[in-house]
Design a protein around this motif. Structure first.
Motif: not given
Ligand code: TXA
Ligand code: MG
Length: 345
Positions: A235-247, A328-344
């Protein structure tokens, strides 16, 4: 049909809500329940037909395994084996962190359906400390499979309304336990023997921090390529936790220059001008993660809520300030990195 939400904030309401949830779970249905991390979409873990409904409601691919939640830590050996060579450290971790936001990967027992573990030889297990979840699990008296109660790949819900926004009409019931205590998903670890100390690998950073775990063993974080990670924690795919808006996640203020005619929103850590981000653009909206005191646990509680609200604005891009990588900054940065990868997609 719209999904009902039952409140739990008074004893008679709690009693009724728990009864309804247990009745549905016993009949092989799914129910959204609060946990101390995020809301989960629960089903009887030992009933494959019920578990299949989780995948259907979330549109989750069946290669992505689920976490099994036990009513009590004493029941660990009903679903998992604890290998002798890590028994001591696993026992200490469980004594310290269960019930709570720590998930352990352990060899599974045959009673756990393959659908739950996606055919893997291991099962992910935790015990929730949320009062509503605990009551339901104890009344059901069975292990509960529960992923986060969002559509696959989307933002995890930290309130009953956020679950409704994700799954309305797809599930029969949501129990409202208020806002989640931590706001980020549980820390997922695996434990291996080592000399002189056991080795803990953190597969998903979360509320139990690396600093917390270091008191018990040597700790490493996985920083692997997408493909390798997919096999360790699918479940830890790179593009995850993603809003629809580009981040876009910045590392410093000078990384960003607004483009003419584009609309931006800022996700700010503290909202302070001196940090250098607040004045970078004429933001359509700025939301602050930790308006109180600039502390990471406060930011974590608001994190998914803020992301969800910013996603509703319809701006061209969400710009995120970086946070400290500890606690908890480590977890949030991890999620922000994933959210900023655009899924195909
Ligand atoms: O806080 C939480 O853990 C929440 C609440 C509801 O308990 N649950 C949660 O579940 O976040 P979910 O499904 O959204 O994330 C579970 C993660 C997924 O990335 C999945 O791939 C991984 O755990 N996982 C589950 N079983 C696994 C296994 N046997 N081996 C490796 N990864 C596993
Ligand atoms: Mg999830």
């Amino acid at each position: 049909m719209s999904t009902p939400i039952l409140p739990t904030d008074q004893p008679p309401l709690m009693h009724h809500a728990v009864e309804e949830a247990v009745r549905l779970l016993q009949s092989g249905e799914v129910v959204a329940l609060p946990t101390e991390t995020v809301y989960g979409l629960a089903a009887d873990a030992l009933n494959p037909q019920a578990v299949a409904k989780i995948f259907e409601a979330k549109e989750r691919p069946t290669f992505d395994p689920l976490i099994v939640h036990l009513p009590d830590k004493k029941l660990l050996d009903t679903v998992a084996e604890v290998p002798e060579d890590v028994k001591k450290v696993v026992t200490r971790l469980i004594e310290r962190f269960w019930p709570g936001p720590l998930t352990l990967l352990l060899p599974k027992k045959p009673c756990v359906p393959d659908l739950v573990t996606a055919g893997l030889p291991t099962v992910a297990v935790r015990v929730s400390n949320n009062p509503v979840f605990k009551r339901v699990a104890q009344a059901l008296n069975k292990p509960i499979a529960a992923p986060s109660a969002n559509r696959f790949g989307s933002i995890s819900p930290t309130s009953a309304n956020a679950v409704l926004a994700e799954l309305d009409g797809r599930i029969p019931l949501i129990l409202d336990g208020g806002a989640c205590l931590h706001g980020l998903e549980s820390t997922i670890i695996k434990v291996e023997p080592g000399t002189p100390k056991a080795l803990i690998t953190v597969l998903r950073p979360g509320p139990i921090t690396i600093e917390d775990l270091k008191l018990y063993a040597k700790v490493q974080r996985v920083t692997k390529t997408l493909l390798d990670e997919a096999s360790e924690a699918p479940g830890q795919l790179a593009s995850h936790y993603a809003p629809r808006t580009p981040l876009r996640l910045l590392s410093k203020p000078s990384d960003f220059t607004p483009e003419e005619g584009r609309r931006y929103a800022l996700m700010s850590y503290r909202g302070e001008e001196k940090d250098g981000y607040v004045d970078l653009a004429d933001w359509e909206q700025m939301m602050i993660l930790s308006p109180g005191n600039g502390k990471l646990p406060e930011a974590a509680v608001r994190f998914f809520y803020v992301l969800r609200e910013l996603d509703k604005l319809g701006v061209d891009e969400i710009i995120a300030e970086p946070m400290l990588e500890h606690g908890m900054g480590a977890a949030m940065m991890d999620k922000l990195r994933r959210a900023s990868v655009r899924p195909s997609r």
